[in-house]
Design a protein around this motif. Structure first.
Motif, PDB file in Angstrom:
ATOM      1  N   SER A 103      95.742   6.646  21.625  1.00 39.41           N
ATOM      2  CA  SER A 103      95.322   7.525  20.529  1.00 39.41           C
ATOM      3  C   SER A 103      96.554   8.226  19.970  1.00 39.41           C
ATOM      4  CB  SER A 103      94.347   8.586  21.045  1.00 39.41           C
ATOM      5  OG  SER A 103      93.196   7.959  21.560  1.00 39.41           O
ATOM      6  N   GLU A 104      96.460   8.660  18.727  1.00 44.10           N
ATOM      7  CA  GLU A 104      97.594   9.398  18.178  1.00 44.10           C
ATOM      8  C   GLU A 104      97.159  10.303  17.044  1.00 44.10           C
ATOM      9  OE1 GLU A 104      99.866   5.882  17.201  1.00 44.10           O
ATOM     10  OE2 GLU A 104      99.658   6.302  15.058  1.00 44.10           O
ATOM     11  N   ALA A 105      97.978  11.307  16.808  1.00 41.47           N
ATOM     12  CA  ALA A 105      97.768  12.189  15.658  1.00 41.47           C
ATOM     13  C   ALA A 105      98.772  11.775  14.592  1.00 41.47           C
ATOM     14  CB  ALA A 105      97.994  13.633  16.067  1.00 41.47           C
ATOM     15  N   ARG A 106      98.323  11.820  13.346  1.00 41.68           N
ATOM     16  CA  ARG A 106      99.237  11.489  12.248  1.00 41.68           C
ATOM     17  C   ARG A 106      99.217  12.627  11.234  1.00 41.68           C
ATOM     18  NH1 ARG A 106      98.890   5.012  10.916  1.00 41.68           N
ATOM     19  NH2 ARG A 106      99.201   4.324  13.073  1.00 41.68           N
ATOM     20  N   PHE A 107     100.363  12.847  10.655  1.00 46.99           N
ATOM     21  CA  PHE A 107     100.500  13.947   9.719  1.00 46.99           C
ATOM     22  C   PHE A 107     101.481  13.552   8.619  1.00 46.99           C
ATOM     23  CE2 PHE A 107     103.013  17.576   8.278  1.00 46.99           C
ATOM     24  CZ  PHE A 107     102.008  18.414   7.798  1.00 46.99           C
ATOM     25  N   LEU A 108     101.205  13.965   7.416  1.00 41.69           N
ATOM     26  CA  LEU A 108     102.212  13.785   6.373  1.00 41.69           C
ATOM     27  C   LEU A 108     102.182  14.953   5.392  1.00 41.69           C
ATOM     28  CD1 LEU A 108     101.365  12.766   3.243  1.00 41.69           C
ATOM     29  CD2 LEU A 108     100.862  10.658   4.425  1.00 41.69           C
ATOM     30  N   ALA A 109     103.337  15.221   4.824  1.00 42.84           N
ATOM     31  CA  ALA A 109     103.456  16.228   3.771  1.00 42.84           C
ATOM     32  C   ALA A 109     104.376  15.645   2.712  1.00 42.84           C
ATOM     33  CB  ALA A 109     104.043  17.524   4.324  1.00 42.84           C
ATOM     34  N   GLY A 110     104.003  15.801   1.470  1.00 35.90           N
ATOM     35  CA  GLY A 110     104.816  15.206   0.413  1.00 35.90           C
ATOM     36  C   GLY A 110     104.931  16.112  -0.791  1.00 35.90           C
ATOM     37  N   TYR A 111     105.949  15.855  -1.557  1.00 34.16           N
ATOM     38  CA  TYR A 111     106.148  16.609  -2.786  1.00 34.16           C
ATOM     39  C   TYR A 111     106.807  15.701  -3.819  1.00 34.16           C
ATOM     40  CZ  TYR A 111     107.558  20.217  -6.077  1.00 34.16           C
ATOM     41  OH  TYR A 111     107.715  20.967  -7.209  1.00 34.16           O
ATOM     42  N   GLU A 112     106.272  15.734  -5.036  1.00 34.60           N
ATOM     43  CA  GLU A 112     106.844  14.899  -6.089  1.00 34.60           C
ATOM     44  C   GLU A 112     106.986  15.721  -7.344  1.00 34.60           C
ATOM     45  OE1 GLU A 112     105.551  10.694  -6.685  1.00 34.60           O
ATOM     46  OE2 GLU A 112     104.991  11.383  -8.674  1.00 34.60           O
ATOM     47  N   ARG A 113     108.088  15.557  -8.040  1.00 35.25           N
ATOM     48  CA  ARG A 113     108.196  16.220  -9.335  1.00 35.25           C
ATOM     49  C   ARG A 113     109.187  15.511 -10.238  1.00 35.25           C
ATOM     50  NH1 ARG A 113     110.110  22.011 -10.204  1.00 35.25           N
ATOM     51  NH2 ARG A 113     110.316  21.160 -12.296  1.00 35.25           N
ATOM     52  N   GLU A 114     109.093  15.839 -11.517  1.00 31.90           N
ATOM     53  CA  GLU A 114     110.035  15.301 -12.483  1.00 31.90           C
ATOM     54  C   GLU A 114     111.317  16.095 -12.383  1.00 31.90           C
ATOM     55  OE1 GLU A 114     107.846  15.730 -16.162  1.00 31.90           O
ATOM     56  OE2 GLU A 114     107.856  13.568 -16.454  1.00 31.90           O
ATOM     57  N   LEU A 115     112.426  15.384 -12.279  1.00 30.65           N
ATOM     58  CA  LEU A 115     113.712  16.074 -12.252  1.00 30.65           C
ATOM     59  C   LEU A 115     114.220  16.257 -13.669  1.00 30.65           C
ATOM     60  CD1 LEU A 115     115.476  14.243  -9.310  1.00 30.65           C
ATOM     61  CD2 LEU A 115     114.194  16.379  -9.272  1.00 30.65           C
TER      62      LEU A 115
END
Lengths: 264, 430
Positions: free
Chosen positions: B302-314
């Motif tokens: 078993s496992e825990a998964r996590f993600l965090a993301g950020y996107e923007r126009e430069l």
């Protein structure tokens, strides 16, 4: 008194106004701007148009886009929602672009890619980028907030109120000012000319044809010209209809399943 | 060599022929095919023809030099009925790497709205949800990793599933339910086209990985659910899944073949505009309940998964995105102590960082993009540079690479090092 205008109305324009109250002799700038904003963007409570865009680049190469655009006002002169359903070219067929336009803060934008069944949220900080590769900008489509510019009435001739508009925050835009010609009778913005930092005109947005649709003056043909590099985009609006009774289709549900108003 | 060139010329000629034949050489006529068909049959018809060729950038002792070599014809048909919509999407593929011609049925479904508050889609369909960018936690729908690693269009990363999907909408919350009577599963790297780490060494076509299929109707079934709501532009969702690992994460000791252990998962996500861009977080727990204690070395823990993301126009037409992703194994000490002697030990936590840069140029007809995965814990890297140019409304070319770099042979991306490839494609849409 200055306030801003959105000239952009030229594009989506299609959609707008309630009967204009009898124009006063010399309305103040704020009134002109407010009225023009409503005329250009807020006709009826909602609206629909079939749009054909012909994009000609500086070397004369031509591309086309065909899409259906649906609009519904959350409040008159305030927030609105847009739904754009692409028919052509075929590599973008059935793609959907949706905007929840805010008056304060950034709009919310989504893109639906049918081949992946993917609902993608799009960063919307820069509204002055090209809309689908055309010479129209996102802001031309959904409207530039009238609070973002300082407006000055610089002239009035037989047909037009002529306003100059200067952005309150120049760092967020590519122009230093734009002049706009607003029809005195209908309050439709008919032409806008953008100037760069050297004060040189480089971009013109024009309403080429305006028709009466259900009592609303409606731009049915408009053009953006890139004066410096050459190239232009002409948009033709067919089957413009107002007050079609759009339900709440501006949600993820209808990104995945286009509403009947958007399909053929 | 001569034959290769000869065959490529043939594929290309065929492509040109198809396009000319369909009358799609010019933009005007490209759309006419579909318009004409619609006028005749009130059915939408569209698709594309494409040729795609790619090569490995180094020798692979177990695989061909060509990583991809195919001509593909895609046909979409969509018809509206009084009760709903019927849709077909199928590909005909001439594949020289596998030396076969095959049909791929990607979509065949009916879509209807039996009630105001309910939509249904029944049949073969592509399904996607979740917030990751080329990372998936709660999206346990089938993927095709072979397509992804060999440079097919992004659409082929998502593989179809045969499902009944019902969606319910209300002011309180919306619910999606997807039921597949028989397990679909992802297309994983089995050595036939791409070499991989087989647990002992890098292997390829000399040692294909086989699995015991999950194919019993209504017993090997899958159900996925999502409950979601958007509040003031903030997209919230919780997810559940009951089925199987999408790739064979277990091994049958007797046959040495892969198995698809049972899997349950639960998770949640949030996506919202943030500081002029888009921020998202998503987490999920994968309950590998065929090995509850985590002490069976032949079934993934078993496992825990996590993600965090950020996107923007430069800047105008320049977008950047960054994500952090974590896989955190449960019962790690049980895993460690049950590991057979000599077996490679995985880390308890696998960290991954992704970066995306997309630049649009030339009236958005040219798209340059780079997507990179980097794992500081695995010490490996996967880069996906890509160029896509729309020559006209009908024609497009693309070229790109799939570059795998790593320290060890066994880590996730590193194992594919010998598959690093470059490809190019030419597509004509109609």
């Amino acid at each position: 008194m200055k306030r801003s205008i959105l000239l952009s109305g030229l594009f989506i324009l299609c959609i707008l106004w309630k009967a204009v109250p009898a124009a006063e002799e010399l309305p103040n700038v704020k009134d002109i701007v407010d009225r023009a904003n409503r005329v250009a963007y807020y006709a009826g409570d909602d609206g629909k148009a079939k749009v054909s865009m012909t994009i000609t680049d500086s070397q004369g190469r031509v591309r086309t886009r065909e899409f259906v655009i649906l609009r519904k006002d959350v409040s008159d002169g305030g927030e609105q929602n847009f739904y754009v359903y692409f028919n052509k070219p075929s590599d973008v067929r059935k793609m959907v672009f949706m905007v929840h336009k805010k008056i304060e803060g950034d709009d919310d934008r989504w893109l639906y890619l049918p081949a992946l069944d993917l609902v993608k949220r799009i960063a919307a900080s820069d509204k002055r980028t090209s809309f689908v590769g055309s010479h129209f900008l996102y802001e031309d489509v959904s409207g530039r907030s009238i609070h973002e510019d300082e407006h000055t009435l610089i002239g009035t001739d037989e047909k037009y109120y002529i306003l100059n508009n200067i952005p309150k925050d120049p760092s967020t835009v590519e122009f230093s000012s734009y002049k706009i010609w607003i029809d005195r009778k209908s309050f439709m913005p008919m032409k806008a000319e953008y100037r760069d930092r050297d004060g040189k005109a480089y971009r013109i947005v024009e309403a080429l044809e305006v028709e009466d649709v259900q009592g609303h003056p409606t731009v049915v043909k408009s053009r953006v010209k890139d004066i410096i590099n050459g190239g232009e985009t002409v948009s033709i609006f067919d089957d413009v209809t107002y007050d079609i009774g759009l339900g709440d289709i501006f949600t993820e549900r209808y990104l995945r399943r286009a509403p009947k108003e958007a399909r053929k | 060599m001569i034959t290769t060139v000869y065959r490529n010329v043939i594929s290309l000629s065929l492509l040109m022929f198809f396009c000319s034949f369909s009358g799609v050489i010019s933009n005007a006529s490209a759309s006419e095919v579909g318009d004409w068909f619609y006028d005749q049959y009130e059915t939408e018809l569209y698709g594309f023809v494409e040729a795609r060729q790619g090569w490995r950038l180094q020798d692979d002792p177990f695989e061909k030099d060509e990583s991809i070599s195919e001509a593909r014809f895609q046909l979409n048909l969509s018809k509206e009925f009084s009760w709903g919509i019927g849709k077909f999407k199928g590909d005909l593929v001439g594949d020289r790497v596998m030396d076969e011609v095959r049909g791929e049925l990607r979509e065949l479904f009916i879509s209807l709205s039996p009630f105001d508050f309910m939509d249904m889609k029944i049949g073969r369909q592509i399904q996607t949800w979740g917030t990751g960018d080329l990372l998936f936690i709660n999206d346990l729908f089938p993927k095709d990793w072979e397509s992804f690693f060999t440079g097919r269009d992004d659409e082929y990363l998502k593989a179809p599933s045969d499902s009944i999907r019902a969606s319910f909408f209300s002011d309180h919350a919306n619910v999606d339910l997807s039921y597949s009577p028989v397990f679909n599963g992802s297309t994983y790297i089995d050595g036939s086209r791409l070499s991989y780490w087989n647990g002992v060494r890098i292997a390829g076509s000399d040692s294909l990985f086989n699995d015991h299929e999950r194919n019993r109707f209504f017993r090997d079934d899958e159900i996925a659910v999502r409950i979601w709501k958007t509040i003031n532009g903030i997209e919230l969702a919780v997810y559940g899944y009951d089925g199987f690992w999408q790739t064979p994460e277990g091994l049958n000791r007797e046959t040495g073949m892969g198995i698809y252990p049972r899997l349950r998962s639960a998770g949640a996500s949030l996506r919202s505009s943030l500081l002029g861009g888009i921020g998202n977080i998503e987490a999920g727990y994968y309950d590998s309940h065929q090995d509850d204690a985590g002490d069976d070395p032949f079934i993934r823990n078993s496992e825990a998964r996590f993600l965090a993301g950020y996107e923007r126009e430069l800047a105008a037409d320049l977008t950047a995105g960054i994500q952090y992703y974590l896989e955190w194994m449960s019962d790690y000490s049980e895993y460690e102590s049950s590991l057979p002697p000599g077996a490679v030990r995985k880390d308890e936590k696998r960290h991954l960082i992704t970066l995306r840069l997309t630049r649009l140029m030339m009236n958005q007809n040219l798209r340059l993009s780079l997507f990179g995965y980097f794992s500081p814990s695995d010490e490996d890297l996967y880069l996906r540079p890509k160029l896509h140019y729309k020559i006209s409304d009908s024609w497009a070319v693309d070229a790109g690479g799939n570059i795998f770099i790593g320290e060890d042979n066994h880590t996730f991306f590193s194992q594919f090092e010998n598959n690093s490839n470059a490809y190019a494609g030419l597509r004509c849409s109609y």
